[in-house]
Scaffold this motif. Structure first.
Motif, PDB file in Angstrom:
ATOM      1  N   MET A   1      17.724  20.056 -19.912  1.00 35.03           N
ATOM      2  CA  MET A   1      16.721  19.283 -20.645  1.00 35.03           C
ATOM      3  C   MET A   1      17.327  18.616 -21.869  1.00 35.03           C
ATOM      4  SD  MET A   1      13.594  18.371 -20.456  1.00 35.03           S
ATOM      5  CE  MET A   1      12.293  17.701 -21.453  1.00 35.03           C
ATOM      6  N   LEU A   2      18.164  19.361 -22.605  1.00 34.44           N
ATOM      7  CA  LEU A   2      18.816  18.803 -23.774  1.00 34.44           C
ATOM      8  C   LEU A   2      19.721  17.647 -23.387  1.00 34.44           C
ATOM      9  CD1 LEU A   2      19.716  22.042 -25.794  1.00 34.44           C
ATOM     10  CD2 LEU A   2      17.956  20.341 -26.343  1.00 34.44           C
ATOM     11  N   ARG A   3      20.412  17.825 -22.248  1.00 32.49           N
ATOM     12  CA  ARG A   3      21.291  16.774 -21.760  1.00 32.49           C
ATOM     13  C   ARG A   3      20.498  15.512 -21.448  1.00 32.49           C
ATOM     14  NH1 ARG A   3      26.335  14.770 -21.819  1.00 32.49           N
ATOM     15  NH2 ARG A   3      26.866  13.720 -19.881  1.00 32.49           N
ATOM     16  N   ARG A   4      19.369  15.685 -20.798  1.00 30.55           N
ATOM     17  CA  ARG A   4      18.528  14.544 -20.453  1.00 30.55           C
ATOM     18  C   ARG A   4      18.014  13.851 -21.711  1.00 30.55           C
ATOM     19  NH1 ARG A   4      16.903  11.007 -16.326  1.00 30.55           N
ATOM     20  NH2 ARG A   4      14.904  10.132 -16.971  1.00 30.55           N
ATOM     21  N   ASP A   5      17.599  14.625 -22.715  1.00 33.82           N
ATOM     22  CA  ASP A   5      17.115  14.051 -23.973  1.00 33.82           C
ATOM     23  C   ASP A   5      18.214  13.233 -24.650  1.00 33.82           C
ATOM     24  OD1 ASP A   5      14.682  15.201 -23.562  1.00 33.82           O
ATOM     25  OD2 ASP A   5      15.010  16.886 -24.920  1.00 33.82           O
ATOM     26  N   TYR A   6      19.437  13.770 -24.610  1.00 32.30           N
ATOM     27  CA  TYR A   6      20.566  13.047 -25.216  1.00 32.30           C
ATOM     28  C   TYR A   6      20.785  11.714 -24.512  1.00 32.30           C
ATOM     29  CZ  TYR A   6      25.431  11.628 -25.683  1.00 32.30           C
ATOM     30  OH  TYR A   6      26.572  10.885 -25.846  1.00 32.30           O
TER      31      TYR A   6
END
Length: 215
Positions: A1-6
């Motif tokens: 999820m963090l990767r996608r947000d980035y």
């Protein structure tokens, strides 16, 4: 999820600046537009336009390989900027440099598409089609041509993949064994899948026979 947000934040930033680049291009301010692109290269990829101009597409891909896997979504984002830079160069009296950037962009898009890139981020299918149209009068580097072959097969356009295969065979840029493996993969698919891909089973067998006889 963090990767996608980035990734989403990166793309939002890139989209905003690309809008500015488009406006500058309309105003014939190509130097300012290229400066904006260079800042994007530096901010998101720790690269610059001069270095990207000298690196081969293969070398660029290697820079986005981590633990044996390719960072496909970052790679397709870089491909998007290279395409834009190619457009700027081509429209400002540097067609050869523009073509060079388009070729690298196409190679990066194809690599990312074959490495599981998120189709929704930059709609790479449309970008690949546009670049192939721009480059239709030019012979692609062998490695890029092989990526086109794999890409057409992945997308289920088996008739198009076959066309690319025979062109690569004629240019001695792919082995007969790879062609045989292609037909063997197709023959393991259901007939309806082959029909949908424009290459019914009968034509697959005809293609295999032609490959055997010609090469």
């Amino acid at each position: 999820m963090l990767r996608r947000d980035y990734l989403v934040r990166m793309i939002e930033d890139m989209t905003e600046i690309l809008g500015k680049v488009f406006a500058l291009k309309q105003e014939k301010k190509s130097v300012e537009a290229r400066t904006e692109l260079d800042e994007l290269y530096k901010r998101h990829f720790r690269l610059n336009a001069q270095l990207l101009g000298t690196l081969s597409a293969k070398d660029i891909v290697q820079m986005f390989r981590t633990g044996g896997e390719i960072e496909a979504d970052k790679l397709q984002s870089l491909a998007r900027l290279l395409k834009e830079e190619g457009d700027l160069l081509a429209s400002s009296g540097e067609p050869d440099e523009g073509i060079s950037r388009w070729l690298k962009s196409l190679h990066l898009y194809l690599t990312s598409a074959l490495s599981g890139a998120d189709r929704s981020l930059w709609d790479w299918e449309d970008k690949i089609a546009e670049l192939r149209s721009l480059l239709q009068d030019y012979r692609l580097p062998a490695e890029t041509g092989r990526l086109v072959f794999r890409y057409e097969e992945q997308e289920g356009r088996f008739d198009q993949a076959e066309n690319v295969l025979f062109r690569l065979l004629e240019e001695e840029e792919i082995s007969k064994d790879e062609g045989l493996a292609f037909y063997q993969r197709l023959l393991r698919l259901p007939p309806e899948r082959l029909e949908a891909g424009g290459l019914p089973e009968e034509e697959v067998r005809e293609g295999l026979a032609e490959l055997e006889s010609r090469f």
